[in-house]
Design a protein around this motif. Structure first.
Motif, PDB file in Angstrom:
ATOM      1  N   ASP A 180      -4.492 -70.205 -17.672  1.00  0.00           N
ATOM      2  CA  ASP A 180      -5.146 -69.071 -18.327  1.00  0.00           C
ATOM      3  C   ASP A 180      -5.294 -67.891 -17.369  1.00  0.00           C
TER       4      ASP A 180
ATOM      5  N   GLU B 227      -4.430 -63.756 -31.855  1.00  0.00           N
ATOM      6  CA  GLU B 227      -4.323 -63.700 -30.394  1.00  0.00           C
ATOM      7  C   GLU B 227      -4.400 -65.080 -29.753  1.00  0.00           C
ATOM      8  N   THR B 228      -5.162 -65.993 -30.348  1.00  0.00           N
ATOM      9  CA  THR B 228      -5.298 -67.325 -29.740  1.00  0.00           C
ATOM     10  C   THR B 228      -3.990 -68.106 -29.755  1.00  0.00           C
TER      11      THR B 228
END
Length: 345
Positions: free
Chosen positions: A14, A239-240
């Motif tokens: 991430d 977006e996820t």
């Protein structure tokens, strides 16, 4: 515990996507090459990914055995011990595994992780790649979905490939007619089939990548393909759903192409050919420079210090470590290690 656990690995990925840098994923086939990667990453203060291919695992098990899973287990067990001495995190990964090798390579490693978890031990590997790129996309994703369901129970991350990386690696050569550019339609189908499982996966979307290294201009990369694929999946699923992307065939790529790919979500770049050369070049120099020491020329006895494998393998380790450090810099990863920032977590 410098071999990353699941939470740390997820945080690594991430952070890389958010920060537009990537981790070098270096193939290893021996303790010496594994140690070279640890050295290079530590000196660059960057976390990274160490991976074993089917051919690398077979080699590591010995030429009399040639058992790919055994060799991969041996390297991973060494890294679980050795990595504790380095102030970085590493994730352990297995590289390209085609469908016909899953039973001999990936699945035995998953069983070993399941056994370790039942005994209260950490996972052996953090992630595995299933390369179904030679299959029709529907069949590729059917196998990937079954694997991802199983991986979810053991906090394993799956890497898949949609599209085909050209060139050859470990004896597997892409067909001349292979589709070297993933389409937005491909990636929409990937998201549709896999996102509902609720488990982490990485996507190797291809944009003209070729395994090996070539003269400038020989490989036509189109990093904008990655941008188009990301935009399509975000527009459809939000977006996820944005992918964590993998860049295969990174050796020899132009720096501006690498950086553009990072901007579009690449978090892992595979490097093998360049580090192989960096390992071998110092050995060749040693042999040429000390030929009368490594050979018993004209009936002489040679020089034990010159032909002791530790002498030239130490040079090889140092040479490969330097190439790893260069990769870290090119991937914008220098100084980004998470190690030391998670105390008390």
């Amino acid at each position: 515990m410098p071999v990353a656990d699941y939470e740390t690995y997820c945080e690594m990925l991430d952070r890389a996507r958010a920060g537009r840098f990537a981790y070098p994923a270096i193939n290893v086939s021996s303790l010496t090459t594994a140690n070279a990667v640890l050295k290079g990453l530590a000196e660059a203060r960057c976390d990274g990914i160490i991976q074993v291919s089917t051919g690398g695992g077979a080699f590591a098990s010995g030429t009399a055995v040639k058992e790919m899973a055994l060799g991969a287990i041996s390297i991973a067990e060494h890294l679980h011990r050795a990595a504790q001495r380095y102030p970085i995190y590493v994730a352990l990964h297995t590289d390209h595994c085609q469908a016909d090798k899953l039973e001999a390579f990936v699945l035995p490693l998953v069983v070993e992780t399941e056994r370790r978890r039942a005994a209260g031990q950490p996972n052996l590997f953090n992630s595995h790649m299933f390369d179904g790129s030679a299959l029709p996309l529907a069949e590729n994703l059917e196998i990937a979905a079954r694997l991802l369901e199983r991986f979810k129970a053991s906090d394993l991350i799956l890497e898949i490939e949609a599209g085909v990386v050209g060139g050859e690696e470990d004896g597997i050569r892409a067909e001349a007619s292979a589709r070297l550019y993933t389409t937005p339609e491909d990636t929409l189908e990937v998201a549709r089939r896999l996102n509902g499982i609720g488990a982490r996966y990485l996507l190797a979307a291809t944009f003209g990548n070729v395994h090996g290294v070539y003269k400038p201009g020989a490989v036509k990369l189109r990093p904008e393909v990655l941008k188009e694929c990301q935009e399509a999946v975000v527009a459809r699923y939000g977006e996820t759903a944005r992918f964590h992307l993998v860049f295969h065939g990174g050796s020899g790529s132009e720096l501006h192409e690498i950086h553009e790919a990072l901007d579009y979500g690449v978090v892992k770049m595979n490097i093998d050919t360049d580090t192989q050369y960096a390992f071998t070049r110092p050995i060749a120099a040693h042999m040429f420079t000390h030929y009368d020491g490594v050979l018993k020329v004209d009936g002489e006895v040679g020089d034990k210090k010159a032909y002791d494998p530790r002498t030239y393998l130490a040079l090889a380790e140092a040479g490969m470590a330097e190439r790893v450090k260069r990769a870290v810099t090119e991937l914008r990863g220098a100084g980004t290690t998470l190690f030391g920032s998670q105390e008390g977590r």
